[in-house]
Design a protein around this motif. Sequence first.
Motif, mmCIF file in Angstrom:
data_model
loop_
_atom_site.group_PDB
_atom_site.id
_atom_site.type_symbol
_atom_site.label_atom_id
_atom_site.label_comp_id
_atom_site.label_asym_id
_atom_site.label_seq_id
_atom_site.Cartn_x
_atom_site.Cartn_y
_atom_site.Cartn_z
ATOM 1 N N ILE A 141 0.833 -1.295 0.008
ATOM 2 C CA ILE A 141 -0.102 0.085 -0.013
ATOM 3 C C ILE A 141 0.784 1.316 -0.128
ATOM 4 O O ILE A 141 0.390 2.428 -0.382
ATOM 5 C CB ILE A 141 -0.917 -0.027 1.312
ATOM 6 N N ASN A 142 2.134 1.148 0.315
ATOM 7 C CA ASN A 142 2.979 2.266 0.317
ATOM 8 C C ASN A 142 3.387 2.573 -1.026
ATOM 9 O O ASN A 142 3.881 1.937 -1.940
ATOM 10 C CB ASN A 142 4.444 2.070 1.209
ATOM 11 N N PRO A 143 3.019 3.939 -1.427
ATOM 12 C CA PRO A 143 3.506 4.235 -2.917
ATOM 13 C C PRO A 143 4.852 4.213 -3.223
ATOM 14 O O PRO A 143 5.725 4.539 -2.391
ATOM 15 C CB PRO A 143 2.843 5.602 -3.037
ATOM 16 N N LYS A 144 5.273 3.970 -4.600
ATOM 17 C CA LYS A 144 6.568 4.018 -4.918
ATOM 18 C C LYS A 144 7.275 5.363 -4.898
ATOM 19 O O LYS A 144 8.618 5.638 -4.758
ATOM 20 C CB LYS A 144 6.703 3.319 -6.205
ATOM 21 N N GLU A 145 6.536 6.629 -5.090
ATOM 22 C CA GLU A 145 6.830 7.732 -4.985
ATOM 23 C C GLU A 145 6.193 8.604 -4.092
ATOM 24 O O GLU A 145 4.852 8.360 -4.109
ATOM 25 C CB GLU A 145 7.004 8.390 -6.490
ATOM 26 N N VAL A 146 6.774 9.369 -3.365
ATOM 27 C CA VAL A 146 5.946 10.246 -2.343
ATOM 28 C C VAL A 146 6.581 11.757 -2.786
ATOM 29 O O VAL A 146 7.799 11.799 -2.720
ATOM 30 C CB VAL A 146 6.288 10.094 -1.009
ATOM 31 N N THR A 147 5.745 12.679 -3.054
ATOM 32 C CA THR A 147 6.242 14.107 -3.265
ATOM 33 C C THR A 147 5.268 15.001 -2.151
ATOM 34 O O THR A 147 4.157 15.064 -2.020
ATOM 35 C CB THR A 147 5.745 14.562 -4.239
ATOM 36 N N PHE A 148 6.124 15.732 -1.289
ATOM 37 C CA PHE A 148 5.498 16.628 -0.438
ATOM 38 C C PHE A 148 5.670 18.035 -1.015
ATOM 39 O O PHE A 148 6.891 18.431 -1.180
ATOM 40 C CB PHE A 148 6.229 16.560 1.182
ATOM 41 N N SER A 149 4.553 18.769 -1.232
ATOM 42 C CA SER A 149 4.701 20.062 -1.904
ATOM 43 C C SER A 149 3.842 20.973 -1.390
ATOM 44 O O SER A 149 2.929 20.763 -0.598
ATOM 45 C CB SER A 149 4.255 19.850 -3.435
ATOM 46 N N GLU A 150 4.226 22.229 -1.548
ATOM 47 C CA GLU A 150 3.482 23.477 -1.044
ATOM 48 C C GLU A 150 3.145 23.239 0.605
ATOM 49 O O GLU A 150 2.375 23.795 1.422
ATOM 50 C CB GLU A 150 2.017 23.924 -1.505
ATOM 51 N N CYS A 151 4.369 22.706 1.203
ATOM 52 C CA CYS A 151 4.409 22.542 2.791
ATOM 53 C C CYS A 151 5.080 23.830 3.583
ATOM 54 O O CYS A 151 5.930 24.368 2.980
ATOM 55 C CB CYS A 151 5.331 21.327 3.072
ATOM 56 N N ARG A 152 4.310 24.039 4.476
ATOM 57 C CA ARG A 152 4.901 25.032 5.612
ATOM 58 C C ARG A 152 5.028 24.281 6.870
ATOM 59 O O ARG A 152 4.333 23.526 7.203
ATOM 60 C CB ARG A 152 3.801 26.274 5.491
ATOM 61 N N PHE A 153 5.836 24.901 7.707
ATOM 62 C CA PHE A 153 6.000 24.536 8.911
ATOM 63 C C PHE A 153 6.444 25.535 10.141
ATOM 64 O O PHE A 153 7.158 26.575 9.612
ATOM 65 C CB PHE A 153 7.040 23.212 9.054
ATOM 66 N N TRP A 154 6.261 25.394 11.301
ATOM 67 C CA TRP A 154 6.913 26.123 12.405
ATOM 68 C C TRP A 154 7.335 25.220 13.580
ATOM 69 O O TRP A 154 6.636 24.018 13.481
ATOM 70 C CB TRP A 154 5.889 27.170 12.851
ATOM 71 N N ALA A 155 8.232 25.522 14.348
ATOM 72 C CA ALA A 155 8.474 24.629 15.687
ATOM 73 C C ALA A 155 9.125 25.505 16.569
ATOM 74 O O ALA A 155 9.835 26.484 16.346
ATOM 75 C CB ALA A 155 9.266 23.609 15.010
ATOM 76 N N THR A 156 9.106 25.095 17.843
ATOM 77 C CA THR A 156 9.811 25.618 18.899
ATOM 78 C C THR A 156 11.243 24.908 19.000
ATOM 79 O O THR A 156 11.228 23.610 18.928
ATOM 80 C CB THR A 156 9.040 25.563 20.343
ATOM 81 N N ILE A 157 12.274 25.684 19.084
ATOM 82 C CA ILE A 157 13.414 25.082 18.993
ATOM 83 C C ILE A 157 13.844 24.760 20.629
ATOM 84 O O ILE A 157 14.014 25.548 21.573
ATOM 85 C CB ILE A 157 14.578 26.040 18.584
ATOM 86 N N ARG A 158 13.908 23.334 20.502
ATOM 87 C CA ARG A 158 14.182 22.782 22.118
ATOM 88 C C ARG A 158 15.599 22.830 22.351
ATOM 89 O O ARG A 158 16.278 22.496 21.585
ATOM 90 C CB ARG A 158 13.630 21.451 22.370
#
Length: 202
Positions: free
Chosen positions: A184-201
């Motif tokens: 079920i896992n795709p042969k190709e995976v693309t993450f696009s138009e992604c945004r993120f934020w995080a606290t630096i620990r």
Amino acid sequence: MKSPAYLLLAILTILFWRCEKESGFPDYTSNPLPPTPVYVPIYEPGDTSLGAACGLKATQQWRASVFCKSAFLDSSKISIKIFTYAKDGYSIREFLTFNAISKKEGERQYSFYIDPYATPMNDQVYSSYSIWTSDGDVLEDSYRLDTTDTHNKLIITKIDLPNKRVEGKFHVSYDIKEPRASPINPKEVTFSECRFWATIRD
């Protein structure tokens, strides 16, 4: 004598052509069928109180939690780890990493390098992606960076060290390492138009 026969044949040909034309069936010779969409598993984001990511995984909306910490061997850099979970909220399903990101303030753009043991250039970071199973402690399938995707990049839009916050966006593609453990896992995976934020620990 032959004229009526030819006339009848011409009329029948025209009628047959009109029936074909008005049959209501699409003409797939000039408009081929669109490709069948690839199944893309989407998991839960988990706790996003100290960091979150969102965007597209293939064509599906995707959300995840983000963990950011100073790099283990170099305190002048940070690592960003992105997780998704099973419905129980505890079992890891996806693990996406960006390592060796400079803590220097200001916007910076990075490309990716493949060998985790190589020394990266100043504008490069290492990235990996894997899918986990069981209670989130068994590696199911791992992926390698798709170097043919010219859109691959990580952009750090903000690093605020006094307030311990990082923000950014990314596009990255991966190819599965064969043989696949799960069909079920795709042969190709693309993450696009992604945004993120995080606290630096610490």
